[in-house]
Scaffold this active site. Structure first.
Site, PDB file in Angstrom:
ATOM      1  N   THR A 117       0.807  -1.225   0.000  1.00 43.52           N
ATOM      2  CA  THR A 117       0.000   0.000   0.000  1.00 43.52           C
ATOM      3  C   THR A 117       0.838   1.273   0.000  1.00 43.52           C
ATOM      4  O   THR A 117       1.914   1.307   0.619  1.00 43.52           O
ATOM      5  CB  THR A 117      -0.916   0.021   1.244  1.00 43.52           C
ATOM      6  OG1 THR A 117      -1.550   1.290   1.317  1.00 43.52           O
ATOM      7  CG2 THR A 117      -0.149  -0.204   2.532  1.00 43.52           C
ATOM      8  N   TYR A 141      -2.590  -0.642  10.066  1.00 44.17           N
ATOM      9  CA  TYR A 141      -2.747  -1.310   8.766  1.00 44.17           C
ATOM     10  C   TYR A 141      -1.476  -1.148   7.931  1.00 44.17           C
ATOM     11  O   TYR A 141      -0.915  -2.134   7.426  1.00 44.17           O
ATOM     12  CB  TYR A 141      -3.957  -0.724   8.018  1.00 44.17           C
ATOM     13  CG  TYR A 141      -3.960  -1.075   6.556  1.00 44.17           C
ATOM     14  CD1 TYR A 141      -4.139  -2.397   6.150  1.00 44.17           C
ATOM     15  CD2 TYR A 141      -3.741  -0.102   5.574  1.00 44.17           C
ATOM     16  CE1 TYR A 141      -4.110  -2.732   4.799  1.00 44.17           C
ATOM     17  CE2 TYR A 141      -3.712  -0.436   4.237  1.00 44.17           C
ATOM     18  CZ  TYR A 141      -3.895  -1.742   3.849  1.00 44.17           C
ATOM     19  OH  TYR A 141      -3.847  -2.077   2.522  1.00 44.17           O
TER      20      TYR A 141
END
Ligand code: UDP
Length: 324
Positions: A117, A141
Site C-alpha cells: 500500500t 494497517y
C-alpha cells in the site's frame, strides 16, 4: 504454472482472478470468506476455504497442489478499523502472511507477489511519490504491510524467495461487464459512498475536511482502475518467471483528483444530484497522495489504460446491479 491467489474472493483478488483466467495458468483461490464473496469466484476455479492462521491446513494445501507462484491479497484493509482493533490486524495481516510465506518456503515456492500500500509512505512532503521515499506508516494497517515487505526481503536474502511488492494507490472501479465489483460492509471508500448516495441509499456524502492545502481544499488521491491493478499483477508474475530480482513498485495513474472533483464527476456520470456536506478531517489523512509510476512503466512495461471517468462508469454499472 499453478498459481495460488490468496484473498481471491475479495475485491482486488477477484478482479485479478478474472484477468488471470484468460491466461493458460491454473488457479487455486485461497480465501477464508470472512470478507470475500463466494459468488465472485468463477465456476471451474478451485476454491480452498482456509484461514492463513491455520498453518496445518496451509501446508496440507501446498502438499496437495504443486504451487509455482503466490499472489497474496488476503488481508484486512480498513485504516480506521486497524486503529481501533490493531490486534486483529497484526494477527490476520502479519501472522497470517508470515504463515503463508513460511509455508511457501517449506513448499519450495520461490515467486511471491504481495499486495502492499501507498499508505506506508505516511505523509510525504514531495509529490509524486517514488519508491525510494522513506517509509513512515501512520497506522497499524500500513505497519502490517511494511512488516511483511521486510519479511519478504529477509526471506529473499536467506532462502531465495523472489518477491514483487506492489504498493497500490486508491483501487477503484469494477469489471466493465458488471459481473464483479466492490462490496464492503461497512463501505469506507469514497467512490462507492458517493454512488450509494446517488442511488438514494445514503442521504449525503461527508467530505472529510475542506481546509487542506489543495486548490479546492479537499484531499487529492490517485484513483487506479482495478483492472489496471490486475494487469500489473500479471506482469509482476511474468517478471518473476523471467528470473529477475525482488523489487517494490508503486501502482497509480500518476494523476490526482480531489474529493470535490470526484463528487462532481460522479454527478455527471450518474446524472444524479449528489448531496454532500463538509465534515471534520479524518485522522491520519494526508492532503495529497499521487504515484510516480515510472518504475512500473519501465520495469513491468505497465501502462494504466483507464482514467477516472471509466473508473466511475464501471463502478456505477456495478452499483446499479450488484450481485453480492
Ligand atoms: N473521503 C471523504 N468522505 C468519505 C470517504 C472518504 O471525504 O466518506 C475522502 C478521504 O478523506 C480521502 C479520499 O476520500 O481523502 C479517499 O478515501 P478512501 O477511504 O476511499 O481511501 P483512502 O485514501 O483512505 O485509502
Amino acid at each position: 504454472m499453478n498459481i495460488l491467489v490468496t484473498g481471491g474472493a475479495g475485491y482486488i483478488g477477484s478482479h485479478f482472478v478474472k484477468v488471470l483466467r484468460r491466461t493458460d495458468n491454473r488457479i487455486v483461490v485461497l480465501d477464508n470468506l470472512s470478507r470475500g464473496h463466494t459468488e465472485s469466484v468463477p465456476d471451474g476455479v478451485s476454491l480452498e476455504k482456509i484461514d492463513l492462521l491455520d498453518f496445518t491446513s496451509l501446508t496440507d494445501l501446498f502438499s496437495r497442489h504443486s504451487i509455482d507462484a503466490i499472489v497474496h491479497f488476503a488481508a484486512f484493509a480498513y485504516v480506521g478499523e486497524s486503529v481501533d482493533s490493531p490486534d486483529i490486524y497484526y494477527r490476520n495481516n502479519v501472522l497470517g502472511s508470515y504463515n503463508l510465506i513460511e509455508a511457501a518456503k517449506q513448499g519450495g515456492v520461490k515467486k511471491f507477489v504481495f499486495s502492499s500500500t501507498c499508505s506506508l509512505y505516511g505523509n510525504p512532503d514531495q509529490m509524486p511519490i517514488k519508491e525510494d521515499f522513506k517509509t513512515d506508516p501512520l497506522n497499524p494497517y500500513a505497519r502490517t504491510k511494511l512488516m511483511i515487505e521486510q519479511v519478504l526481503r529477509d526471506y529473499d536474502t536467506a532462502f531465495g524467495i523472489k518477491s514483487v511488492c506492489l504498493r497500490y494507490f486508491n483501487a477503484a472501479g469494477a469489471s466493465f461487464d458488471g459481473d464483479i465489483g466492490e462490496s464492503h460492509h461497512p463501505e469506507p471508500h469514497l467512490i462507492p459512498i458517493i454512488l450509494n448516495t446517488a442511488l438514494g441509499k445514503r442521504e449525503s456524502v461527508t467530505i472529510y475536511g475542506d481546509d487542506y492545502p489543495t486548490d479546492d481544499g479537499t484531499c487529492i488521491r490517485d484513483y487506479i482502475h482495478i483492472l489496471d491493478l490486475a494487469d500489473a499483477h500479471l506482469r509482476a508474475l511474468n517478471y518473476l518467471v523471467e528470473g529477475k530480482d525482488s523489487t517494490i513498485i508503486n501502482l497509480g495513474t500518476g494523476y490526482g483528483n480531489s474529493v470535490l472533483e470526484v463528487i462532481r464527476k460522479c454527478g455527471e456520470i450518474t446524472g444524479k444530484k449528489i448531496n454532500y456536506k463538509i465534515g471534520e478531517r479524518r485522522a491520519g489523512d494526508p492532503a495529497i497522495l499521487v504515484a510516480d509510476n515510472h518504475k512500473a512503466r519501465t520495469v513491468l512495461g505497465w501502462i494504466p489504460k483507464f482514467g477516472i471517468e471509466q473508473t466511475i462508469e464501471s463502478a456505477w454499472k456495478w452499483h446499479l446491479n450488484p450481485r453480492y
